[in-house]
Scaffold this motif. Structure first.
Motif, PDB file in Angstrom:
ATOM      1  N   ILE A 170      44.717  40.859  54.238  1.00 28.43           N
ATOM      2  CA  ILE A 170      44.249  39.603  54.656  1.00 28.43           C
ATOM      3  C   ILE A 170      43.440  39.233  54.723  1.00 28.43           C
ATOM      4  N   LEU A 171      42.790  38.529  55.557  1.00 31.57           N
ATOM      5  CA  LEU A 171      41.470  39.066  56.889  1.00 31.57           C
ATOM      6  C   LEU A 171      40.398  39.306  55.537  1.00 31.57           C
ATOM      7  N   LEU A 172      40.605  40.610  54.750  1.00 24.49           N
ATOM      8  CA  LEU A 172      39.864  40.943  53.543  1.00 24.49           C
ATOM      9  C   LEU A 172      39.251  40.721  52.640  1.00 24.49           C
ATOM     10  N   SER A 173      40.983  40.259  51.884  1.00 25.17           N
ATOM     11  CA  SER A 173      41.009  39.276  50.627  1.00 25.17           C
ATOM     12  C   SER A 173      40.322  38.103  50.453  1.00 25.17           C
ATOM     13  N   ALA A 174      40.438  37.461  52.129  1.00 23.13           N
ATOM     14  CA  ALA A 174      40.171  36.050  52.751  1.00 23.13           C
ATOM     15  C   ALA A 174      38.005  36.446  51.974  1.00 23.13           C
ATOM     16  N   LEU A 175      37.475  37.910  52.377  1.00 21.33           N
ATOM     17  CA  LEU A 175      36.524  37.790  52.426  1.00 21.33           C
ATOM     18  C   LEU A 175      36.135  37.838  50.543  1.00 21.33           C
ATOM     19  N   GLY A 176      36.945  39.196  50.073  1.00 21.99           N
ATOM     20  CA  GLY A 176      36.802  39.553  48.609  1.00 21.99           C
ATOM     21  C   GLY A 176      36.701  38.591  47.954  1.00 21.99           C
ATOM     22  N   THR A 177      37.991  37.402  47.512  1.00 23.69           N
ATOM     23  CA  THR A 177      38.362  35.731  47.847  1.00 23.69           C
ATOM     24  C   THR A 177      37.041  35.213  47.438  1.00 23.69           C
ATOM     25  N   CYS A 178      36.908  34.554  48.584  1.00 20.13           N
ATOM     26  CA  CYS A 178      35.301  34.359  49.219  1.00 20.13           C
ATOM     27  C   CYS A 178      34.189  34.623  47.520  1.00 20.13           C
ATOM     28  N   LYS A 179      33.664  35.877  48.238  1.00 15.91           N
ATOM     29  CA  LYS A 179      32.671  36.568  47.656  1.00 15.91           C
ATOM     30  C   LYS A 179      32.620  36.292  45.970  1.00 15.91           C
ATOM     31  N   ALA A 180      33.795  36.273  45.530  1.00 11.68           N
ATOM     32  CA  ALA A 180      34.210  36.507  44.176  1.00 11.68           C
ATOM     33  C   ALA A 180      34.236  34.906  43.325  1.00 11.68           C
ATOM     34  N   MET A 181      34.137  33.738  44.063  1.00 13.74           N
ATOM     35  CA  MET A 181      34.740  32.658  43.970  1.00 13.74           C
ATOM     36  C   MET A 181      33.039  32.322  43.734  1.00 13.74           C
ATOM     37  N   THR A 182      32.530  32.581  45.138  1.00 10.86           N
ATOM     38  CA  THR A 182      31.136  32.092  44.987  1.00 10.86           C
ATOM     39  C   THR A 182      29.732  32.616  44.076  1.00 10.86           C
ATOM     40  N   MET A 183      30.443  34.438  43.086  1.00  7.29           N
ATOM     41  CA  MET A 183      29.817  34.266  42.457  1.00  7.29           C
ATOM     42  C   MET A 183      30.408  33.733  41.226  1.00  7.29           C
ATOM     43  N   ARG A 184      31.293  33.679  41.409  1.00  6.73           N
ATOM     44  CA  ARG A 184      31.626  32.678  39.635  1.00  6.73           C
ATOM     45  C   ARG A 184      30.948  31.333  39.807  1.00  6.73           C
ATOM     46  N   MET A 185      31.256  30.703  40.713  1.00  6.26           N
ATOM     47  CA  MET A 185      30.663  29.438  40.913  1.00  6.26           C
ATOM     48  C   MET A 185      28.724  29.343  40.112  1.00  6.26           C
ATOM     49  N   TYR A 186      28.087  30.132  41.117  1.00  7.08           N
ATOM     50  CA  TYR A 186      26.732  30.222  40.635  1.00  7.08           C
ATOM     51  C   TYR A 186      26.233  31.211  39.032  1.00  7.08           C
ATOM     52  N   ALA A 187      27.415  31.771  39.048  1.00  5.68           N
ATOM     53  CA  ALA A 187      27.026  32.118  37.306  1.00  5.68           C
ATOM     54  C   ALA A 187      27.557  30.986  36.497  1.00  5.68           C
ATOM     55  N   ASP A 188      28.613  29.942  36.767  1.00  2.00           N
ATOM     56  CA  ASP A 188      28.931  29.013  35.720  1.00  2.00           C
ATOM     57  C   ASP A 188      27.329  27.145  35.803  1.00  2.00           C
ATOM     58  N   GLN A 189      27.020  28.180  37.179  1.00  2.26           N
ATOM     59  CA  GLN A 189      25.735  26.647  37.253  1.00  2.26           C
ATOM     60  C   GLN A 189      24.418  26.974  36.413  1.00  2.26           C
ATOM     61  N   LYS A 190      24.668  28.183  36.140  1.00  3.11           N
ATOM     62  CA  LYS A 190      22.941  28.564  36.114  1.00  3.11           C
ATOM     63  C   LYS A 190      22.987  29.179  34.375  1.00  3.11           C
ATOM     64  N   GLN A 191      24.864  29.144  33.875  1.00  2.00           N
ATOM     65  CA  GLN A 191      25.577  29.537  32.970  1.00  2.00           C
ATOM     66  C   GLN A 191      25.054  30.387  32.086  1.00  2.00           C
ATOM     67  N   TRP A 192      25.482  31.622  33.317  1.00  2.00           N
ATOM     68  CA  TRP A 192      25.537  32.787  32.803  1.00  2.00           C
ATOM     69  C   TRP A 192      26.606  33.607  32.316  1.00  2.00           C
ATOM     70  N   PRO A 193      26.272  34.632  31.611  1.00  2.00           N
ATOM     71  CA  PRO A 193      27.615  35.098  31.249  1.00  2.00           C
ATOM     72  C   PRO A 193      27.746  35.938  31.724  1.00  2.00           C
ATOM     73  N   LEU A 194      27.856  36.027  32.518  1.00  2.00           N
ATOM     74  CA  LEU A 194      30.024  36.360  33.926  1.00  2.00           C
ATOM     75  C   LEU A 194      30.984  36.809  32.883  1.00  2.00           C
ATOM     76  N   ASP A 195      31.580  37.452  32.853  1.00  2.00           N
ATOM     77  CA  ASP A 195      33.484  37.985  32.499  1.00  2.00           C
ATOM     78  C   ASP A 195      33.995  37.908  33.502  1.00  2.00           C
ATOM     79  N   ALA A 196      34.243  38.837  34.440  1.00  2.00           N
ATOM     80  CA  ALA A 196      35.041  38.717  35.252  1.00  2.00           C
ATOM     81  C   ALA A 196      33.860  39.756  36.804  1.00  2.00           C
ATOM     82  N   VAL A 197      34.456  39.384  37.578  1.00  2.00           N
ATOM     83  CA  VAL A 197      33.463  40.237  39.199  1.00  2.00           C
ATOM     84  C   VAL A 197      35.138  40.539  39.808  1.00  2.00           C
ATOM     85  N   GLU A 198      34.109  42.396  39.867  1.00  2.00           N
ATOM     86  CA  GLU A 198      35.605  42.952  40.840  1.00  2.00           C
ATOM     87  C   GLU A 198      35.805  43.185  42.175  1.00  2.00           C
ATOM     88  N   ILE A 199      36.266  43.055  42.950  1.00  2.00           N
ATOM     89  CA  ILE A 199      35.602  43.222  44.604  1.00  2.00           C
ATOM     90  C   ILE A 199      36.398  44.607  44.949  1.00  2.00           C
TER      91      ILE A 199
END
Length: 133
Positions: free
Chosen positions: A44-73
């Motif tokens: 659960i601890l590792l999943s908290a880290l992974g989901t946080c990293k993925a969400m942060t990457m998604r937010m950044y790509a969305d702000q930049k309007q970059w074509p990020l389709d998915a993140v896998e960690i």
């Protein structure tokens, strides 16, 4: 602020996790005496880290309007003990999907390291426990 309530009864080691309106079960694998009804706490601890990293990457790509389709960690951890200390190594393998150039990929990857959970885990943590009477 989230209210997190953890309860465990006599059922080895099935633990209920209540986070606001969300509920999940944590447990231990059968080989260590659990019933394997849910992930173990370290997962659960590792999943908290992974989901946080993925969400942060998604937010950044969305702000930049970059074509990020998915993140896998993929995450794993290893504990190394010595006579003086215990060190935990967490390995995160990140794969970005989408029509991104190398500069975009590198920037998104680096932003993931700035997620709130990684900041918590990368700095000293003091846990204060109190017992209610």
């Amino acid at each position: 602020m989230d209210e997190i309530k953890i309860t465990i009864g006599k059922e080895k080691y099935r633990t209920e996790v209540h986070i606001n309106q969300h509920n999940l079960i944590a447990d231990e694998p059968v080989e260590v005496g659990g019933t394997d009804l849910g992930p173990k706490p370290t997962s659960i601890l590792l999943s908290a880290l992974g989901t946080c990293k993925a969400m942060t990457m998604r937010m950044y790509a969305d702000q930049k309007q970059w074509p990020l389709d998915a993140v896998e960690i993929i995450l794993s951890s290893e504990v190394v003990k010595s006579t003086q200390q215990q060190t935990t190594y967490i390995r995160c393998t990140v794969k970005l999907f989408g029509d991104l150039d190398e500069v975009q990929k590198e920037r998104i990857f680096k932003v993931g390291d700035k997620c709130p959970v990684q900041k918590i885990l990368s700095n000293p943590v003091i846990i204060e426990s109190n017992m209610l009477q």
